[in-house]
Scaffold this active site. Sequence first.
Site, PDB file in Angstrom:
ATOM      1  CB  CYS A   1      30.828  77.905  41.811  1.00 40.78           C
ATOM      2  SG  CYS A   1      30.445  76.406  42.716  1.00 40.78           S
TER       3      CYS A   1
HETATM    4  N1  LIG Z   1      27.722  73.663  44.235  1.00 39.72           N
HETATM    5  C1  LIG Z   1      28.311  73.538  43.071  1.00 39.72           C
HETATM    6  O1  LIG Z   1      27.701  73.693  42.009  1.00 39.72           O
HETATM    7  C2  LIG Z   1      29.774  73.182  42.998  1.00 39.72           C
HETATM    8  C3  LIG Z   1      30.313  72.760  41.755  1.00 39.72           C
HETATM    9  C4  LIG Z   1      31.655  72.429  41.700  1.00 39.72           C
HETATM   10  C5  LIG Z   1      32.458  72.543  42.838  1.00 39.72           C
HETATM   11  N2  LIG Z   1      31.926  72.975  44.007  1.00 39.72           N
HETATM   12  C6  LIG Z   1      32.811  73.048  45.176  1.00 39.72           C
HETATM   13  O2  LIG Z   1      32.597  71.885  45.976  1.00 39.72           O
HETATM   14  C7  LIG Z   1      32.698  72.200  47.373  1.00 39.72           C
HETATM   15  C8  LIG Z   1      31.401  71.863  48.082  1.00 39.72           C
HETATM   16  O3  LIG Z   1      30.363  72.661  47.550  1.00 39.72           O
HETATM   17  P1  LIG Z   1      28.813  72.386  47.860  1.00 39.72           P
HETATM   18  O4  LIG Z   1      28.036  73.375  47.059  1.00 39.72           O
HETATM   19  O5  LIG Z   1      28.533  70.937  47.732  1.00 39.72           O
HETATM   20  O6  LIG Z   1      28.799  72.807  49.403  1.00 39.72           O
HETATM   21  P2  LIG Z   1      27.591  72.706  50.450  1.00 39.72           P
HETATM   22  O7  LIG Z   1      27.738  73.863  51.368  1.00 39.72           O
HETATM   23  O8  LIG Z   1      26.305  72.470  49.729  1.00 39.72           O
HETATM   24  O9  LIG Z   1      27.918  71.353  51.257  1.00 39.72           O
HETATM   25  C9  LIG Z   1      29.004  71.184  52.106  1.00 39.72           C
HETATM   26  C10 LIG Z   1      28.601  70.139  53.160  1.00 39.72           C
HETATM   27  O10 LIG Z   1      29.746  69.813  53.938  1.00 39.72           O
HETATM   28  C11 LIG Z   1      29.337  69.612  55.291  1.00 39.72           C
HETATM   29  N3  LIG Z   1      30.523  69.720  56.155  1.00 39.72           N
HETATM   30  C12 LIG Z   1      31.233  70.817  56.482  1.00 39.72           C
HETATM   31  N4  LIG Z   1      32.282  70.488  57.258  1.00 39.72           N
HETATM   32  C13 LIG Z   1      32.257  69.146  57.402  1.00 39.72           C
HETATM   33  C14 LIG Z   1      33.087  68.194  58.081  1.00 39.72           C
HETATM   34  N5  LIG Z   1      34.181  68.574  58.763  1.00 39.72           N
HETATM   35  N6  LIG Z   1      32.747  66.902  58.028  1.00 39.72           N
HETATM   36  C15 LIG Z   1      31.657  66.497  57.348  1.00 39.72           C
HETATM   37  N7  LIG Z   1      30.839  67.355  56.674  1.00 39.72           N
HETATM   38  C16 LIG Z   1      31.131  68.647  56.706  1.00 39.72           C
HETATM   39  C17 LIG Z   1      28.280  70.678  55.496  1.00 39.72           C
HETATM   40  O11 LIG Z   1      27.437  70.358  56.593  1.00 39.72           O
HETATM   41  C18 LIG Z   1      27.542  70.619  54.141  1.00 39.72           C
HETATM   42  O12 LIG Z   1      26.463  69.699  54.169  1.00 39.72           O
HETATM   43  C19 LIG Z   1      33.090  73.669  47.421  1.00 39.72           C
HETATM   44  O13 LIG Z   1      34.481  73.766  47.454  1.00 39.72           O
HETATM   45  C20 LIG Z   1      32.567  74.225  46.106  1.00 39.72           C
HETATM   46  O14 LIG Z   1      33.276  75.351  45.682  1.00 39.72           O
HETATM   47  C21 LIG Z   1      30.604  73.277  44.118  1.00 39.72           C
END
Ligand SMILES: NC(=O)c1ccc[n+]([C@@H]2O[C@H](COP(=O)([O-])OP(=O)(O)OC[C@H]3O[C@@H](n4cnc5c(N)ncnc54)[C@H](O)[C@@H]3O)[C@@H](O)[C@H]2O)c1
Length: 423
Positions: free
Chosen positions: A266
């Site tokens: 992030c």
């Molecule tokens: N990881 C963190 O600590 C955190 C904290 C706050 C915000 N965020 C934000 O949240 C968002 C997600 O982060 P994350 O770490 O959970 O990501 P991640 O990569 O762990 O998970 C994303 C998931 O989305 C799925 N995906 C992608 N395209 C898709 C679609 N069209 N339909 C269905 N599923 C789909 C992927 O297969 C994956 O499993 C990002 O924008 C990130 O910046 C992350």
Amino acid sequence: MKISIVGAGYVGLATGVGFASMGHSVICVDVDAERVRKLNRGEPPIYEPMLEEHLRKALEENRFEATTELGRAIRQSEVIFICVGTPSKSDGSMDPVFIEQASRDIGQAMKDRGGYPVVTVKSTVVPGTTEGVVIPLLERNSGKRAGAGFGVCVNPEFLREGQALSDFFNPDRVIIGELDGRSGDTLHQLYRDFKCPILRTDLKTAEMIKYASNAFLAAKISFINEIGNICKRLGIDVYEVARGMGLDRRISPHFLNAGIGFGGSCFPKDVRALMARARELGYEPRLLEAVMALNEDQPLRLLELLRKHLPDLRGRTIGVLGLAFKPGTDDVREAPSIRIVGELLREGAAVKAYDPKAMDNFRRIFPQLQYCGRAEEVLDSDAVLILTEWEEFRRLDYSGKVVIDGRRIEEARKARVYEGVCW
Ligand SMILES: NC(=O)c1ccc[n+]([C@@H]2O[C@H](COP(=O)([O-])OP(=O)(O)OC[C@H]3O[C@@H](n4cnc5c(N)ncnc54)[C@H](O)[C@@H]3O)[C@@H](O)[C@H]2O)c1
């Protein structure tokens, strides 16, 4: 309430499993069929404390289901969270590719349903994305108008990996960016039982609150690292300085742990995306530029200290304790360990490494390391680098060793040679 979560990663799973534990009915949609299979068997695809217990309980109580069939999930949900990834493009700007795909798919699925489903962007998206990208795609693909056939909210997520579920249940605040009062009221209802302030704003303000928060925290880390780099040269312990600073309520003691810099999925990505957006708008973000530049150099300071004790690393064995970007997670995305290990190998050292959770993920980047089954094995090296502050590293016997500490493990001070990166 009936909830769909699109994207079952860290954020989607913490949100989905969290709401299911609170009694809501949740369907998590992901494009990754293996991930979906695992989830339905009660096996979390990522390591996160408490996730497995909550997931299993939610499955047993029939309140949670994972699927690849987006249409079925969307047609029966009152709130649809978009939780897909928002990676960086090579210029640092946010790549909306997954957001666009999810918006198109959700739009299509909303075509032949009634009601007022509230599509809620939880992914971190640069200010303006929901209005400029998500809403037009939802409208075009559903044939409905936002504010008439469906509602829209932005609900940024502030959870920390390694504490995702406890952060879900006990957030400092909930931000609800809303297209209209009806959308905001629906989401407010979902968060009704949370004991924290709930702030309602317009869509792009909510998007900006997330970036501003992450940029501020990143700046706080780079700030204390800069003070630490100066302290190191002056023979001052930056941790005592931070304690003295943190007693000032305007400063607060959090995020003042000097070390080898921030990583993870992030902070680096979000600061770069905000910088890129600012430049598109003709504004040069000088403070953020410095935050990132300092962070990029910080891991290398550990290597400077190592070279002070071992000037030539060729043929030496260097032990690495900790690979994850922080304790409590198996995530190695943008971890300082990647930069440090890459440099050690480039200089001809052999690397022995241990991490309680992140070795499988690190092996995909560096298969050539010697991965140890126990932390003790790493100590049998010419020098040991501490890169993640896992609790178990506090229980090791460092006596007789050369230790360069990037994370302030007090017990390591008993080493024959001990150097802290900023202290
Ligand atoms: N990881 C963190 O600590 C955190 C904290 C706050 C915000 N965020 C934000 O949240 C968002 C997600 O982060 P994350 O770490 O959970 O990501 P991640 O990569 O762990 O998970 C994303 C998931 O989305 C799925 N995906 C992608 N395209 C898709 C679609 N069209 N339909 C269905 N599923 C789909 C992927 O297969 C994956 O499993 C990002 O924008 C990130 O910046 C992350």
